[in-house]
Scaffold this active site. Structure first.
Site, PDB file in Angstrom:
ATOM      1  N   LYS A 241      -0.363   9.185  12.251  1.00  0.00           N
ATOM      2  CA  LYS A 241      -0.431   8.919  13.686  1.00  0.00           C
ATOM      3  C   LYS A 241      -0.039  10.166  14.467  1.00  0.00           C
ATOM      4  O   LYS A 241       0.870  10.877  14.057  1.00  0.00           O
ATOM      5  CB  LYS A 241       0.580   7.817  14.057  1.00  0.00           C
ATOM      6  CG  LYS A 241       0.204   6.407  13.676  1.00  0.00           C
ATOM      7  CD  LYS A 241       1.294   5.442  14.129  1.00  0.00           C
ATOM      8  CE  LYS A 241       1.067   4.024  13.652  1.00  0.00           C
ATOM      9  NZ  LYS A 241      -0.067   3.341  14.283  1.00  0.00           N
ATOM     10  N   ARG A 315      -2.362  -5.316   7.642  1.00  0.00           N
ATOM     11  CA  ARG A 315      -3.215  -6.386   7.118  1.00  0.00           C
ATOM     12  C   ARG A 315      -3.255  -6.360   5.588  1.00  0.00           C
ATOM     13  O   ARG A 315      -3.491  -7.383   4.954  1.00  0.00           O
ATOM     14  CB  ARG A 315      -4.613  -6.284   7.743  1.00  0.00           C
ATOM     15  CG  ARG A 315      -5.392  -5.059   7.371  1.00  0.00           C
ATOM     16  CD  ARG A 315      -6.554  -4.804   8.329  1.00  0.00           C
ATOM     17  NE  ARG A 315      -6.095  -4.243   9.598  1.00  0.00           N
ATOM     18  CZ  ARG A 315      -6.873  -4.002  10.643  1.00  0.00           C
ATOM     19  NH1 ARG A 315      -8.165  -4.301  10.580  1.00  0.00           N
ATOM     20  NH2 ARG A 315      -6.384  -3.477  11.745  1.00  0.00           N
TER      21      ARG A 315
END
Ligand code: BES
Ligand code: MN
Ligand code: ZN
Length: 463
Positions: A241, A315
């Protein structure tokens, strides 16, 4: 300090809540000196305004609290917290001006105003204490506030002190408080026991990835399983990120913090459910053995997943935990996760989306969210987007290109791992209050726990 009211017999200073259009009438029969004091102080009963009134000896005799009008109040919640913050140390009670329906929220707001993240710095919340009104369920509100504070603390503690080891310790402590049972599967045992995606995401960290599993309550009661994302820090992994996006990622275990806060409420209030809490606890970091883009993982359920972005890690760990939870066929499975930036883009920081295929459950959740002042909004499991999560080389893609409808495609991904649970709801939380609001300090936020507590009490409890 756990959030507490004072005893119900304590001497307390009365607070009169006065709406802006009711001030004139409220003052009509009052002594001239009080009228003069109100006027001289510029008190207009605007929302959140506070005026203390002394007696002849100079002690505070009563408090006037501005309650504004419905429009002003509709722009937020927990307004009584801003009043609590403005009052000097002492014991107060609600006297007049609050409708019965407003008393509970105002009392809870008062407790929530007590929160301060003071582990590293001494800075406290409101000093003013509240003597609860006659109809207030003291134990319930104190429990709700304690659950919220647990969640906030877990989120606020930085990853240096809240990695997978510390998250496990907090999980064990919660279980011990309520005499719940815990089992933990960690490190290589995750591979042996078939949790390949939890292992893949967390294996690059110095602290072993693990699955935390708590059970509580009678086996004969309805089964409620809570699954919370426990990514203790999310660097994004090899798809690292950029700095500004990484800045808040200590809160990426917000889902696990919230299921723990909710579990505290359920166990302390002794709900008649068979509770299970599952938390995949990992750190998504970079090292030589980090998982990579284009790796293909085989999940617990057997579905294969092409990793198209290591930053869509939530997820992956949730998929294995959900599949595991689903094997026991719970009546309700709740998933809570700081899963996507897209959910924030869609609805902002304050109103998390929830997903369920049950229209009936959706209606109950929406109603509970309003009643509990714990806002939530339904988004669809939109079947026509299913092709987005199907890449060429595997069954599933963890990061559809383009990112359109990112909160929905992430939810669809999770749904693939749930088939036998009676009802399934997934909540995509932000877990953070960007700037302080009444009753909500800046930092870790407990979203959806109180609403879901209501839902579980109403629809999934014995009796
Ligand atoms: N933890 C983040 C999601 C997130 C970001 C939640 C900011 C709240 C605030 C999650 O692991 C993530 O990075 N998701 C990606 C998914 C994408 C790569 C498909 C996202 O939302 O950008
Ligand atoms: Mn991520
Ligand atoms: Zn994440």
């Amino acid at each position: 300090m756990p959030p507490k009211f004072t005893g119900k017999t304590q001497k307390a200073i009365p607070i009169d809540f006065i709406s802006s259009d009711g001030l004139k009438q409220w003052l009509a029969a009052k002594p001239e000196a009080l009228k003069t004091w109100v006027k001289a102080s510029g008190f207009s009963a605007g929302l959140g305004q506070v005026l203390t009134v002394p007696d002849a000896d100079g002690n505070i005799k009563r408090v006037l609290a501005g309650w504004g009008d419905a429009d002003a109040r509709g722009r937020g919640r927990y307004w009584a917290a801003s009043i609590a913050m403005k009052l000097p140390k002492g014991v107060y009670e609600f006297s007049t001006g609050l409708k019965a329906a407003e008393q509970e929220e105002a009392s809870l707001a008062w407790l929530l105003a007590q929160y301060a993240f003071d582990r590293y710095k001494v800075k406290s919340g409101a000093k003013a204490r509240l003597k609860p009104g006659k109809n207030i369920d003291v134990k319930r509100l104190e429990t709700l506030a304690a659950g919220e504070f647990l969640t906030r603390d877990l989120i606020n503690i930085p990853a240096s002190d809240m990695g997978p080891n510390a998250l496990e310790a907090a999980f064990q402590k919660l279980a011990k408080t309520h005499k719940a049972k815990v089992s933990v599967i960690s490190g290589a045992a995750l591979l042996k026991k078939n949790f390949p995606m939890i292992h893949a995401v967390g294996r690059a960290s110095d602290q072993a990835p693990r699955l935390l599993d708590m059970t509580w309550g009678l086996a004969s009661h309805p089964k409620v399983t809570l699954v919370g994302k426990g990514v203790c820090f999310d660097t994004g992994g090899l798809n690292i990120k950029p700095g500004p996006s990484m800045g808040l990622m200590k809160k990426d275990m917000g889902g696990s913090a919230t299921v723990m806060g909710l579990a505290h409420m359920i166990m302390a209030l002794k709900l008649k459910v068979r509770l299970r809490v599952l938390v995949p606890a990992v750190e998504n970091v970079i090292s030589a053995n980090a998982f990579r883009p284009q790796d293909v993982l085989t999940s617990r359920k057997g579905l294969t997943v092409e990793v198209n972005n290591t930053d869509a890690e939530g997820r992956l760990v949730l998929a294995d935990a959900l599949a595991y939870g689903d094997e026991a066929k719970p009546d309700l499975m709740v998933c809570m996760a700081t899963l996507t930036g897209a959910a924030r883009v869609a609805l902002g920081a304050d109103i998390p989306p929830f997903f369920t295929d049950s229209d009936k459950l959706a209606t109950v959740i929406a109603k509970a969210a309003v009643q509990e002042a714990d806002p939530l909004w339904r988004l669809p499991f939109w079947d026509p987007y299913e092709p987005e999560i199907e890449p060429d080389v595997a069954d599933l893609d963890n990061a559809p290109k383009g990112g359109f409808g990112g909160a929905i495609t992430a939810a669809l991904f999770l749904r693939r791992f749930v088939q036998d649970a009676g009802d399934f709801v997934h909540l995509d939380l932000y877990g953070w209050t960007p700037s302080a609001k009444p009753g909500r300090s800046k930092g870790g936020a407990c979203q959806s726990a109180r609403a879901m507590l209501r839902v579980i009490e109403r629809e999934y409890c014995n009796e």
